[in-house]
Design an enzyme around this catalytic site. Structure first.
Site, PDB file in Angstrom:
ATOM      1  N   CYS A  69       0.815  -1.223   0.000  1.00  0.00           N
ATOM      2  CA  CYS A  69       0.000   0.000   0.000  1.00  0.00           C
ATOM      3  C   CYS A  69       0.843   1.264   0.000  1.00  0.00           C
ATOM      4  CB  CYS A  69      -0.946   0.000   1.195  1.00  0.00           C
ATOM      5  SG  CYS A  69      -0.115  -0.223   2.751  1.00  0.00           S
ATOM      6  N   CYS A 105      -1.686  -2.919   8.530  1.00  0.00           N
ATOM      7  CA  CYS A 105      -1.306  -1.658   9.177  1.00  0.00           C
ATOM      8  C   CYS A 105      -0.815  -1.910  10.599  1.00  0.00           C
ATOM      9  CB  CYS A 105      -2.493  -0.700   9.224  1.00  0.00           C
ATOM     10  SG  CYS A 105      -3.086  -0.228   7.593  1.00  0.00           S
TER      11      CYS A 105
END
Lengths: 127, 177
Positions: free
Chosen positions: A37, A106
């Protein structure tokens, strides 16, 4: 996608954003990045003479979940020993923020950032 | 023409299995292969043949999309040699690269906040040249030195550059839109 209140709170009011002064020996810096990402995370810990993390700062370029994850861990590591900080697991971060499955990476990024910061500190101090 | 699913994407188009590639040849081979298996040609064929043609057409297009993109081509070449690029799991990148990524993001943010389209265009052209240099490096690692670990790092780096490209593009679009 519905995000939890805790996540939104950390995203909208991130804690401990910033950097410590360069060249401070009591600071360990961890930098990690997620290729999938493009998120980049810098996390710093300031360690006192007793080996306790007394302060932490972060700077993250990424999505809301990445920002919230790093904000949360800067709060968590304060007052912890280096070993305790190393023991923080991404699953705990993901659970606390109720991250949706697609955003689990994340929390992994945040865990890896702490580990990198602790290693950097240890390396600086020959441990 | 019949498409062999066991062939790798390079064999499918009669190309040698390497990163350096003649894009015109790829384009031509793809057009020929896609035409041969185009569903229209099988409009009056039995259902089984129609289904087969459709699967082949999908396969041919996937092969083309994979080989056309330097990032995907690099990743594919590594996977053929059993190397996983770990784009989902590996977060430890070279420090100087991550520092540079931070600076890129700061510059983009700054330009966006001051509505400076020229600055964004300049960043975009700098990024393109960085990307070309990295692709050349990747080609070298794959075709010449066969340093697969280094090549995997370069594929991961390219992913970051792709993301930057997208960020700059989005910022320009927002400002001009």
């Amino acid at each position: 996608m519905a995000y939890s209140d805790k996540l939104m709170d950390h995203y909208e009011n991130p804690r401990n954003v910033g950097s410590f002064e360069k060249g401070d020996d009591s600071v360990g810096t961890g930098m990690v990045g997620a290729p999938a990402c493009g998120d980049v995370m810098k996390l710093q810990i300031k360690v006192n003479a007793d080996g306790v993390i007394e302060d932490a700062k972060f700077k993250t370029y990424g999505c809301g979940s990445a920002i919230a994850s790093s904000s949360l861990v800067t709060e968590w590591v304060k007052g912890k020993s280096l070993d305790e900080a190393m023991a923080i697991k991404n699953t705990a971060i993901a659970e606390e923020l109720a991250l949706p499955p697609v955003k689990i990476h994340c929390s992994i990024l945040a865990e890896d950032a702490i580990k990198a910061a602790v290693s950097d500190y240890k390396q600086k101090h020959g441990k | 023409m019949t498409t062999e699913f066991s062939q790798d994407f390079f064999q499918l188009f009669g190309l040698s299995r390497r990163f350096a590639l003649d894009s015109q040849q790829l384009e031509q081979s793809w057009r020929a292969a896609a035409a041969a298996v185009h569903p229209d040609r099988y409009a009056s064929s039995p259902d089984a043949e129609k289904r087969m043609a459709l699967m082949q057409a999908t396969h041919v297009n996937e092969a083309y999309q994979t080989l056309k993109s330097p990032l995907r081509r690099g990743r594919y070449l590594l996977s053929l040699q059993g190397v996983d690029t770990q784009e989902e799991t590996n977060t430890s990148m070279p420090l100087d690269f991550l520092m540079a990524q931070m600076e890129w993001r700061e510059s983009i943010e700054e330009a966006r906040d001051s509505s400076d389209v020229d600055a964004l265009e300049a960043l975009s052209s700098r990024l393109r040249s960085d990307k070309r240099a990295l692709e050349a490096e990747l080609g070298n690692a794959l075709d010449s030195t066969a340093d697969l670990d280094a090549a995997a790092v370069m594929v991961r780096k390219l992913r970051f550059l792709e993301k930057l490209d997208q960020e700059i593009g989005d910022a320009i679009e927002t400002l001009l839109g």
